[in-house]
Design an enzyme around this catalytic site. Structure first.
Site, PDB file in Angstrom:
ATOM      1  N   GLY A  43     -96.472  83.593 -19.647  1.00  0.00           N
ATOM      2  CA  GLY A  43     -97.019  84.420 -20.710  1.00  0.00           C
ATOM      3  C   GLY A  43     -98.421  84.956 -20.497  1.00  0.00           C
ATOM      4  O   GLY A  43     -98.787  85.982 -21.049  1.00  0.00           O
ATOM      5  N   GLU A  98    -104.664  81.798 -21.786  1.00  0.00           N
ATOM      6  CA  GLU A  98    -103.367  81.629 -22.425  1.00  0.00           C
ATOM      7  C   GLU A  98    -103.057  82.827 -23.322  1.00  0.00           C
ATOM      8  O   GLU A  98    -103.975  83.501 -23.795  1.00  0.00           O
ATOM      9  CB  GLU A  98    -103.407  80.323 -23.240  1.00  0.00           C
ATOM     10  CG  GLU A  98    -102.140  79.936 -23.938  1.00  0.00           C
ATOM     11  CD  GLU A  98    -100.963  79.640 -23.034  1.00  0.00           C
ATOM     12  OE1 GLU A  98    -100.577  80.516 -22.247  1.00  0.00           O
ATOM     13  OE2 GLU A  98    -100.403  78.538 -23.132  1.00  0.00           O
ATOM     14  N   ASP A  99    -101.769  83.076 -23.514  1.00  0.00           N
ATOM     15  CA  ASP A  99    -101.370  84.172 -24.391  1.00  0.00           C
ATOM     16  C   ASP A  99    -101.482  83.778 -25.860  1.00  0.00           C
ATOM     17  O   ASP A  99    -101.928  84.555 -26.687  1.00  0.00           O
ATOM     18  CB  ASP A  99     -99.952  84.663 -24.058  1.00  0.00           C
ATOM     19  CG  ASP A  99     -98.913  83.551 -24.000  1.00  0.00           C
ATOM     20  OD1 ASP A  99     -99.259  82.367 -24.191  1.00  0.00           O
ATOM     21  OD2 ASP A  99     -97.741  83.854 -23.737  1.00  0.00           O
ATOM     22  N   ASP A 102    -100.404  77.791 -30.267  1.00  0.00           N
ATOM     23  CA  ASP A 102     -99.570  77.584 -31.442  1.00  0.00           C
ATOM     24  C   ASP A 102     -99.702  76.136 -31.895  1.00  0.00           C
ATOM     25  O   ASP A 102    -100.589  75.801 -32.669  1.00  0.00           O
ATOM     26  CB  ASP A 102     -98.122  77.962 -31.107  1.00  0.00           C
ATOM     27  CG  ASP A 102     -97.196  77.985 -32.313  1.00  0.00           C
ATOM     28  OD1 ASP A 102     -97.635  77.646 -33.427  1.00  0.00           O
ATOM     29  OD2 ASP A 102     -96.011  78.330 -32.135  1.00  0.00           O
ATOM     30  N   LYS A 130    -102.750  80.770 -33.477  1.00  0.00           N
ATOM     31  CA  LYS A 130    -101.885  80.607 -34.655  1.00  0.00           C
ATOM     32  C   LYS A 130    -102.140  79.212 -35.240  1.00  0.00           C
ATOM     33  O   LYS A 130    -101.333  78.291 -35.079  1.00  0.00           O
ATOM     34  CB  LYS A 130    -100.416  80.762 -34.243  1.00  0.00           C
ATOM     35  CG  LYS A 130     -99.477  80.934 -35.419  1.00  0.00           C
ATOM     36  CD  LYS A 130     -98.003  80.838 -35.089  1.00  0.00           C
ATOM     37  CE  LYS A 130     -97.481  81.704 -34.000  1.00  0.00           C
ATOM     38  NZ  LYS A 130     -96.007  81.597 -33.842  1.00  0.00           N
ATOM     39  N   PHE A 151     -93.076  84.577 -35.737  1.00  0.00           N
ATOM     40  CA  PHE A 151     -92.594  84.531 -34.360  1.00  0.00           C
ATOM     41  C   PHE A 151     -92.887  85.864 -33.684  1.00  0.00           C
ATOM     42  O   PHE A 151     -92.332  86.896 -34.062  1.00  0.00           O
ATOM     43  CB  PHE A 151     -91.106  84.194 -34.298  1.00  0.00           C
ATOM     44  CG  PHE A 151     -90.639  83.976 -32.890  1.00  0.00           C
ATOM     45  CD1 PHE A 151     -91.154  82.938 -32.125  1.00  0.00           C
ATOM     46  CD2 PHE A 151     -89.717  84.829 -32.308  1.00  0.00           C
ATOM     47  CE1 PHE A 151     -90.745  82.745 -30.814  1.00  0.00           C
ATOM     48  CE2 PHE A 151     -89.308  84.646 -30.995  1.00  0.00           C
ATOM     49  CZ  PHE A 151     -89.819  83.594 -30.250  1.00  0.00           C
ATOM     50  N   VAL A 152     -93.808  85.830 -32.716  1.00  0.00           N
ATOM     51  CA  VAL A 152     -94.280  87.058 -32.073  1.00  0.00           C
ATOM     52  C   VAL A 152     -93.837  87.142 -30.610  1.00  0.00           C
ATOM     53  O   VAL A 152     -93.661  86.119 -29.940  1.00  0.00           O
ATOM     54  CB  VAL A 152     -95.820  87.189 -32.167  1.00  0.00           C
ATOM     55  CG1 VAL A 152     -96.251  87.402 -33.602  1.00  0.00           C
ATOM     56  CG2 VAL A 152     -96.527  85.977 -31.578  1.00  0.00           C
ATOM     57  N   ASP A 158     -92.582  85.828 -25.155  1.00  0.00           N
ATOM     58  CA  ASP A 158     -91.164  86.141 -24.997  1.00  0.00           C
ATOM     59  C   ASP A 158     -90.280  85.462 -26.026  1.00  0.00           C
ATOM     60  O   ASP A 158     -90.689  84.524 -26.703  1.00  0.00           O
ATOM     61  CB  ASP A 158     -90.690  85.708 -23.606  1.00  0.00           C
ATOM     62  CG  ASP A 158     -90.519  84.196 -23.502  1.00  0.00           C
ATOM     63  OD1 ASP A 158     -89.383  83.740 -23.274  1.00  0.00           O
ATOM     64  OD2 ASP A 158     -91.523  83.462 -23.648  1.00  0.00           O
ATOM     65  N   ARG A 164     -91.482  90.324 -22.917  1.00  0.00           N
ATOM     66  CA  ARG A 164     -92.820  90.104 -22.348  1.00  0.00           C
ATOM     67  C   ARG A 164     -93.504  91.422 -21.971  1.00  0.00           C
ATOM     68  O   ARG A 164     -94.726  91.511 -21.968  1.00  0.00           O
ATOM     69  CB  ARG A 164     -92.739  89.238 -21.085  1.00  0.00           C
ATOM     70  CG  ARG A 164     -92.349  87.798 -21.310  1.00  0.00           C
ATOM     71  CD  ARG A 164     -92.475  87.019 -19.993  1.00  0.00           C
ATOM     72  NE  ARG A 164     -91.815  85.739 -20.012  1.00  0.00           N
ATOM     73  CZ  ARG A 164     -92.346  84.617 -20.497  1.00  0.00           C
ATOM     74  NH1 ARG A 164     -93.544  84.634 -21.027  1.00  0.00           N
ATOM     75  NH2 ARG A 164     -91.673  83.490 -20.459  1.00  0.00           N
TER      76      ARG A 164
END
Length: 179
Positions: A43, A98-99, A102, A130, A151-152, A158, A164
């Site tokens: 990611g 990091e993307d 969470d 998040k 949920f993104v 992904d 992606r």
């Protein structure tokens, strides 16, 4: 793919602005140092590629493949290292790229691991945060944008290895994953 997106949360332009601002911040914080930027695959790729263009100090790039998502839309909590660093972090400053943060479980585990391996410091730079999804206490050092618990996908994020390559971050329609 675009028809599967309910709404765009972070536009291409916002991602560019986040990359420029965060890159400048990291450059200032690490002036006179040569940090190792550790991207967490897969990611991180789009964000890391965008971010490094705006880091104007010497920096080494490395990658790890780490996962707590084993299919589906929620973290399993079980962190697995699939591909490890090729360079020692002993005595080095590390910035994990990091993307999204969470649950915090993956980043907490990897931060502790790199410190255990002798890293001088470990900070986390994330495109998205998040906090409503946290399962462990964890606060990233560099945050691009805080998002709600949705949920993104897109720009590295992904669903079942798809989406992606979207140039933005959007909320995936529940009808796509509630089959």
């Amino acid at each position: 793919m675009h028809q599967d997106i309910e709404e765009i949360l972070v536009s291409e332009q916002e991602i560019l602005e986040i990359s420029k601002s965060m890159g400048a911040h990291i450059s200032k914080d690490y002036a006179g140092k040569t940090p190792i930027l550790v991207g967490l695959l897969k990611g991180c790729i789009p964000f890391m590629a965008s971010l490094v263009k705006y880091i104007d100090i010497p920096a080494q790039m490395e990658f790890m493949a780490v996962s707590s998502y084993h299919g589906g839309i929620s973290s399993s909590g079980d962190v697995k290292i699939k591909y490890d660093l090729e360079t020692s972090v002993n005595g080095r400053d590390v910035v994990i790229v990091e993307d999204i943060v969470d649950t915090g479980a993956t980043l907490s585990t990897i931060t502790k691991l790199l410190l255990h391996r002798g890293a001088k410091s470990v900070k986390v730079a994330t495109l998205l945060d998040k906090p409503a999804g946290r399962k462990v206490e964890f606060v990233p050092d560099y945050i691009g944008k805080t998002i709600p618990k949705k949920f993104v996908v897109g720009f590295g994020l992904d669903y079942e290895e798809l989406y992606r390559n979207l140039p933005y971050v959007g909320v995936l329609k529940p009808s796509v994953y509630q089959k």
